[in-house]
Design a protein around this motif. Structure first.
Motif, PDB file in Angstrom:
ATOM      1  N   UNK A  67       0.851  -1.187   0.000  1.00  0.00           N
ATOM      2  CA  UNK A  67       0.000   0.000   0.000  1.00  0.00           C
ATOM      3  C   UNK A  67       0.890   1.242   0.000  1.00  0.00           C
ATOM      4  N   UNK A  68       0.333   2.357  -0.407  1.00  0.00           N
ATOM      5  CA  UNK A  68       1.066   3.620  -0.464  1.00  0.00           C
ATOM      6  C   UNK A  68       1.783   3.873   0.865  1.00  0.00           C
ATOM      7  N   UNK A  69       3.079   4.081   0.807  1.00  0.00           N
ATOM      8  CA  UNK A  69       3.893   4.306   2.000  1.00  0.00           C
ATOM      9  C   UNK A  69       4.540   3.044   2.539  1.00  0.00           C
ATOM     10  N   UNK A  70       4.122   1.879   2.053  1.00  0.00           N
ATOM     11  CA  UNK A  70       4.704   0.615   2.513  1.00  0.00           C
ATOM     12  C   UNK A  70       6.048   0.345   1.863  1.00  0.00           C
ATOM     13  N   UNK A  71       6.858  -0.542   2.430  1.00  0.00           N
ATOM     14  CA  UNK A  71       8.208  -0.803   1.910  1.00  0.00           C
ATOM     15  C   UNK A  71       8.218  -1.454   0.525  1.00  0.00           C
ATOM     16  N   UNK A  72       7.092  -2.024   0.104  1.00  0.00           N
ATOM     17  CA  UNK A  72       7.038  -2.700  -1.195  1.00  0.00           C
ATOM     18  C   UNK A  72       6.145  -1.965  -2.196  1.00  0.00           C
ATOM     19  N   UNK A  73       5.721  -0.765  -1.845  1.00  0.00           N
ATOM     20  CA  UNK A  73       4.851  -0.002  -2.738  1.00  0.00           C
ATOM     21  C   UNK A  73       5.644   0.566  -3.898  1.00  0.00           C
ATOM     22  N   UNK A  74       5.174   0.304  -5.106  1.00  0.00           N
ATOM     23  CA  UNK A  74       5.780   0.855  -6.317  1.00  0.00           C
ATOM     24  C   UNK A  74       4.697   0.878  -7.393  1.00  0.00           C
ATOM     25  N   UNK A  75       3.942   1.975  -7.455  1.00  0.00           N
ATOM     26  CA  UNK A  75       2.816   2.090  -8.372  1.00  0.00           C
ATOM     27  C   UNK A  75       3.220   1.881  -9.830  1.00  0.00           C
ATOM     28  N   UNK A  76       4.475   2.088 -10.150  1.00  0.00           N
ATOM     29  CA  UNK A  76       4.927   1.940 -11.534  1.00  0.00           C
ATOM     30  C   UNK A  76       5.320   0.495 -11.876  1.00  0.00           C
ATOM     31  N   UNK A  81       4.575  -5.613  -7.107  1.00  0.00           N
ATOM     32  CA  UNK A  81       3.512  -5.583  -6.103  1.00  0.00           C
ATOM     33  C   UNK A  81       2.679  -6.866  -6.146  1.00  0.00           C
ATOM     34  N   UNK A  82       2.388  -7.370  -7.346  1.00  0.00           N
ATOM     35  CA  UNK A  82       1.655  -8.630  -7.464  1.00  0.00           C
ATOM     36  C   UNK A  82       2.491  -9.773  -6.884  1.00  0.00           C
ATOM     37  N   UNK A  83       3.782  -9.752  -7.139  1.00  0.00           N
ATOM     38  CA  UNK A  83       4.657 -10.806  -6.612  1.00  0.00           C
ATOM     39  C   UNK A  83       4.610 -10.852  -5.095  1.00  0.00           C
ATOM     40  N   UNK A  84       4.616  -9.697  -4.445  1.00  0.00           N
ATOM     41  CA  UNK A  84       4.572  -9.691  -2.989  1.00  0.00           C
ATOM     42  C   UNK A  84       3.263 -10.309  -2.489  1.00  0.00           C
ATOM     43  N   UNK A  85       2.142  -9.914  -3.074  1.00  0.00           N
ATOM     44  CA  UNK A  85       0.842 -10.443  -2.656  1.00  0.00           C
ATOM     45  C   UNK A  85       0.739 -11.938  -2.956  1.00  0.00           C
ATOM     46  N   UNK A  86       1.180 -12.355  -4.135  1.00  0.00           N
ATOM     47  CA  UNK A  86       1.130 -13.764  -4.509  1.00  0.00           C
ATOM     48  C   UNK A  86       1.953 -14.603  -3.535  1.00  0.00           C
ATOM     49  N   UNK A 118      12.074  -4.114   0.900  1.00  0.00           N
ATOM     50  CA  UNK A 118      10.938  -5.013   0.660  1.00  0.00           C
ATOM     51  C   UNK A 118      11.429  -6.456   0.760  1.00  0.00           C
ATOM     52  N   UNK A 119      11.141  -7.085   1.888  1.00  0.00           N
ATOM     53  CA  UNK A 119      11.608  -8.438   2.154  1.00  0.00           C
ATOM     54  C   UNK A 119      10.460  -9.425   1.937  1.00  0.00           C
TER      55      UNK A 119
END
Length: 170
Positions: A67-76, A81-86, A118-119
């Motif tokens: 999410x915005x402000x999180x260590x793995x946030x990268x809107x571009x 981001x999908x990899x982290x959620x998956x 982003x770990x």
């Protein structure tokens, strides 16, 4: 076939059995392979977005870090981001091929996808050859699943059997 061939096959068989026994003794049969579930780099962005929405919604993945402000946030970079959620979903849902599919937009890798702060958690310590999860959700029972670790177990057995066949035929 001479005694030299028999001795060579016997040594290979004993070595294989020794390696299997050492592996089982060191970690209860747990392979030292780390796995991550990541988005495929050739997946369409729209398919990734749909899978990401499902993983973060009904799938129950922890998406706070993306999410915005999180260590793995990268809107571009929807791939990251999908990899982290998956991967979070994969770790929480049994470490099976089915828990890393996402309509064929995800795949398993042994390459650590972590970057900067982003770990990505890995499957290390979670996969057990007896078919159950040793860490993670208490309800993760893989006894009836197509688990990745079960393939390692069958591979070890197959190799030992392969080396024992010439012993039986001699």
């Amino acid at each position: 076939m001479g005694a030299g061939f028999f001795a060579g096959v016997l040594h290979l068989f004993l070595f294989c059995c020794f390696i299997s026994a050492v592996s089982a003794a060191q970690g209860g049969g747990v392979p030292s392979l780390e796995l991550w579930c990541v988005a495929k780099n050739n997946a369409e962005d729209s398919a990734l977005q749909s899978a990401l929405d499902w993983a973060c919604g009904p799938g129950g993945a922890n998406c706070a870090p993306i999410q915005n402000g999180g260590p793995c946030y990268d809107a571009s970079n929807i791939l990251r981001m999908a990899s982290f959620a998956f991967n979070d979903y994969f770790i929480k849902n049994g470490l099976t091929d089915d828990s890393c599919n996402f309509s064929n937009t995800a795949a398993l890798t042994s390459l650590n996808p972590s970057y900067k702060k982003c770990i990505f958690p890995s499957s290390r310590g979670n996969v057990n050859l007896n078919g159950s999860a040793t860490a993670g959700p208490a309800t993760a029972d893989m006894s009836a699943s197509n688990s990745i670790s079960r393939r390692w177990d069958l591979g070890s057995i197959s190799i030992c059997l392969l080396f024992s066949i010439p012993l039986v035929l001699l």
